[in-house]
Design an enzyme around this catalytic site. Sequence first.
Site, PDB file in Angstrom:
ATOM      1  N   GLU A 198      86.516  46.887  51.514  1.00  0.00           N
ATOM      2  CA  GLU A 198      85.159  46.116  51.325  1.00  0.00           C
ATOM      3  C   GLU A 198      85.105  44.873  51.708  1.00  0.00           C
ATOM      4  O   GLU A 198      85.955  44.208  50.792  1.00  0.00           O
ATOM      5  CB  GLU A 198      84.477  46.666  50.305  1.00  0.00           C
ATOM      6  CG  GLU A 198      84.098  48.080  50.098  1.00  0.00           C
ATOM      7  CD  GLU A 198      85.110  49.090  49.634  1.00  0.00           C
ATOM      8  OE1 GLU A 198      84.963  50.290  49.663  1.00  0.00           O
ATOM      9  OE2 GLU A 198      85.942  48.566  48.956  1.00  0.00           O
ATOM     10  N   TYR A 255      90.195  39.700  58.893  1.00  0.00           N
ATOM     11  CA  TYR A 255      90.498  41.061  58.903  1.00  0.00           C
ATOM     12  C   TYR A 255      90.436  41.632  60.467  1.00  0.00           C
ATOM     13  O   TYR A 255      91.227  42.216  60.904  1.00  0.00           O
ATOM     14  CB  TYR A 255      89.726  41.664  58.305  1.00  0.00           C
ATOM     15  CG  TYR A 255      89.730  41.602  56.446  1.00  0.00           C
ATOM     16  CD1 TYR A 255      91.066  41.564  55.946  1.00  0.00           C
ATOM     17  CD2 TYR A 255      88.798  41.611  55.688  1.00  0.00           C
ATOM     18  CE1 TYR A 255      91.251  41.131  54.593  1.00  0.00           C
ATOM     19  CE2 TYR A 255      88.870  41.273  54.326  1.00  0.00           C
ATOM     20  CZ  TYR A 255      90.032  40.975  53.894  1.00  0.00           C
ATOM     21  OH  TYR A 255      90.227  40.512  52.658  1.00  0.00           O
TER      22      TYR A 255
END
Length: 155
Positions: A102, A114
């Site tokens: 998350e 990411y």
Amino acid sequence: MTIRPLSQDDLPEVLDIECQGYSFPWSESVFRGCFRPDYRLWALEMCDRLSGYAVVAYMAGEAHLLNLCVAASQRRSGAGRRLLRHLVAESARDGMSQVLLEVRDSNTGAMNLYASEGFSVIGRRPGYYPGGREREDALVMALSFDSRCDSPGPP
């Protein structure tokens, strides 16, 4: 840069880095609770000094990245990317099917990191993170190891 398993002796430095990185940092007791067989904790050292860490939980064949933080002085140096690549490689080596995480909806730097490493957004958790007056949403991102294999081309 070297990466090694994090130890409980590293916690004073970890807590310092944690407070540099987060408005709502984890407590020492939360970190201590992560030293268990189904978790992997990684320390990143630069010039013989702890400069970052990652905490990953292994659950149901999946690696869940719970915390990745780099010291303020080492941000944008490639340290976070190196740590991320290490934990992804170790998770694959340990037989996990994917890495989940998350990330705060407002943390575009982390989201870009990411995404550049192959993670994709698979969902949203409304009000997941504490905030000022209101809670902040989290984006759920995943990197599946199956999707990293080359698919055969046309016959």
